[in-house]
Design a protein around this motif. Structure first.
Motif, PDB file in Angstrom:
ATOM      1  N   ARG A 118     -28.800   0.433-124.682  1.00  0.00           N
ATOM      2  CA  ARG A 118     -28.502   1.677-123.974  1.00  0.00           C
ATOM      3  C   ARG A 118     -28.834   2.903-124.820  1.00  0.00           C
ATOM      4  O   ARG A 118     -28.478   2.987-125.985  1.00  0.00           O
ATOM      5  N   ARG A 121     -26.059   9.020-124.844  1.00  0.00           N
ATOM      6  CA  ARG A 121     -25.843  10.030-123.809  1.00  0.00           C
ATOM      7  C   ARG A 121     -25.628  11.396-124.466  1.00  0.00           C
ATOM      8  O   ARG A 121     -25.031  11.490-125.536  1.00  0.00           O
ATOM      9  N   ARG A 150     -22.762  10.146-116.389  1.00  0.00           N
ATOM     10  CA  ARG A 150     -21.348   9.845-116.143  1.00  0.00           C
ATOM     11  C   ARG A 150     -20.724  11.033-115.422  1.00  0.00           C
ATOM     12  O   ARG A 150     -20.837  12.176-115.877  1.00  0.00           O
ATOM     13  N   ARG A 178     -23.067   2.211-111.283  1.00  0.00           N
ATOM     14  CA  ARG A 178     -22.953   1.127-112.251  1.00  0.00           C
ATOM     15  C   ARG A 178     -21.504   0.683-112.389  1.00  0.00           C
ATOM     16  O   ARG A 178     -21.209  -0.489-112.540  1.00  0.00           O
ATOM     17  N   CYS A 180     -17.145   2.323-111.511  1.00  0.00           N
ATOM     18  CA  CYS A 180     -16.304   3.417-111.031  1.00  0.00           C
ATOM     19  C   CYS A 180     -14.856   3.151-111.440  1.00  0.00           C
ATOM     20  O   CYS A 180     -14.425   2.003-111.563  1.00  0.00           O
ATOM     21  N   GLY A 186     -19.991   5.814-113.400  1.00  0.00           N
ATOM     22  CA  GLY A 186     -21.225   5.763-114.168  1.00  0.00           C
ATOM     23  C   GLY A 186     -22.361   5.453-113.220  1.00  0.00           C
ATOM     24  O   GLY A 186     -22.252   4.543-112.395  1.00  0.00           O
ATOM     25  N   GLN A 188     -26.687   4.958-112.480  1.00  0.00           N
ATOM     26  CA  GLN A 188     -27.995   4.621-113.035  1.00  0.00           C
ATOM     27  C   GLN A 188     -29.070   5.179-112.119  1.00  0.00           C
ATOM     28  O   GLN A 188     -29.011   5.001-110.900  1.00  0.00           O
TER      29      GLN A 188
END
Length: 212
Positions: A118, A121, A150, A178, A180, A186, A188
């Motif tokens: 990943r 962020r 997010r 992705r 909750c 989140g 994607q």
């Protein structure tokens, strides 16, 4: 008999110079990693074009100067610390505080079971809207990278399936859920946001921290 000090001829000096640089050149790895650049109390998106044991070439819209301390956070929660060695239009040369293992940075150490793919962020505090099934949902975007974001303070829970995320001063982007948790989610993106557009938005858009 006196002996004059050895002074290599130009051709000999050139061969010595090449030999001296050869080991370092072998450690240079050309890559294209998107990361988080931390500098002067803020952060932004960057792209690592090549990396060696001693430094890296970093693409960034940020204005930096030689000697500035910087850090680059990459996938796998790897953080590289160093300072700016040189600058150019949209690019800087970074020298690391200490030599690194390029294989571990790019692929993860064999003993590191928590290493992941990943991207880091980048923090935001930006009001956004989500359009899904004809309904508009207001929310706050807490962080983002080219592949996802997010959200918090969702006006209503999001349903399964595609939706469109509208971020001020960026093109609308399509995404899916992705995860909750109550009023947080989140998401994607179905197609990554263009690096240059997102990097510039994070660097200069007044809407990035509009909720502060």
């Amino acid at each position: 008999m006196s002996v004059e000090p050895f002074s290599p001829q130009p051709s000999e000096a050139a061969s010595f110079s090449v030999d001296r640089r050869a080991p370092e050149t072998k450690r240079l790895v050309t890559t294209l990693l998107v990361g988080r650049l931390l500098f002067a109390g803020t952060d932004g998106l960057c792209r690592v074009r090549n990396i060696s044991t001693g430094g890296a070439r970093i693409e960034t819209p940020a204005t930096l100067a030689p000697g500035d301390p910087v850090q680059v956070e990459l996938r796998g929660d790897i953080v590289l610390a160093g300072h700016v060695r040189w600058t150019g239009p949209g690019v800087v040369g970074m020298e690391f505080v200490q030599p690194i293992d390029t294989d571990a940075v790019l692929h993860g150490a064999q003993s590191d079971t928590d290493w992941h793919q990943r991207m880091p962020r980048i923090t935001t505090q930006c009001p956004v809207t989500v359009r899904q099934h004809g309904r508009i949902v207001h929310a706050d975007m807490l962080d983002i990278n080219p592949r996802g974001a997010r959200l918090a303070n969702l006006q209503w829970p999001l349903a399964e399936g595609l939706f469109t995320l509208n971020i001020p001063q960026l093109e609308p982007v399509e995404g899916t859920i992705r995860w909750c948790d109550n009023d947080m989610a989140g998401i994607q993106f179905t197609k990554p946001i263009l690096y240059s557009a997102l990097a510039e938005w994070l660097q200069s858009s007044p809407t990035r921290f509009a909720l502060r």
